[in-house]
Design a protein around this motif. Structure first.
Motif, short mmCIF file in Angstrom:
data_model
loop_
_atom_site.label_atom_id
_atom_site.label_comp_id
_atom_site.label_asym_id
_atom_site.label_seq_id
_atom_site.Cartn_x
_atom_site.Cartn_y
_atom_site.Cartn_z
N PRO A 1 0.84 -1.16 -0.13
CA PRO A 1 -0.07 -0.18 0.03
C PRO A 1 0.80 1.10 0.05
O PRO A 1 2.00 1.26 0.48
N THR A 2 0.34 2.24 -0.66
CA THR A 2 0.86 3.53 -0.50
C THR A 2 0.76 4.23 1.02
O THR A 2 0.18 3.80 1.78
N ARG A 3 1.61 5.11 1.16
CA ARG A 3 1.74 5.77 2.50
C ARG A 3 0.29 6.60 2.82
O ARG A 3 -0.25 6.40 3.69
N LYS A 4 -0.32 7.25 1.64
CA LYS A 4 -1.60 7.50 1.76
C LYS A 4 -2.64 6.44 2.12
O LYS A 4 -3.43 6.77 3.00
N GLU A 5 -2.72 5.48 1.58
CA GLU A 5 -3.52 4.34 1.68
C GLU A 5 -3.49 3.79 3.29
O GLU A 5 -4.29 3.55 3.93
N THR A 6 -1.99 3.68 3.82
CA THR A 6 -1.82 3.29 5.10
C THR A 6 -2.46 4.20 6.13
O THR A 6 -3.01 4.18 6.99
N VAL B 1 -4.98 6.53 5.70
CA VAL B 1 -6.40 6.61 5.73
C VAL B 1 -6.83 5.35 6.30
O VAL B 1 -7.81 5.49 7.14
N THR B 2 -6.27 4.20 6.47
CA THR B 2 -6.68 3.15 6.73
C THR B 2 -6.39 3.32 8.35
O THR B 2 -7.54 2.67 9.13
#
Length: 65
Positions: free
Chosen positions: A23-28, A30-31
């Motif tokens: 996962p990208t840093r943003k996905e991580t 947000v999750t």
């Protein structure tokens, strides 16, 4: 049963890791925020349900007088 040497095992592990979609840093982030929000929501929900049930039990047993 076939024996696997440590070197072959390491090569196979590296091959499998290269197939992973990380996962990208943003996905991580947000999750992570969503998990914290759901934990807070669940804690508040169960706190209020516990308070309502405790009130009901006190009323039924007459301990609230």
């Amino acid at each position: 049963m076939a024996k696997t040497t440590p070197a072959k095992f390491i090569r196979e592990v590296r091959q499998e890791i290269s197939k992973v979609t990380w996962p990208t840093r943003k996905e991580t982030s947000v999750t992570t925020v969503m998990v914290f929000a759901m934990v807070i929501f669940a804690a508040l929900f169960f706190f209020f349900v516990d308070q309502v049930l405790a009130f009901g039990v006190r009323q039924i047993l007459g301990l609230g007088a």
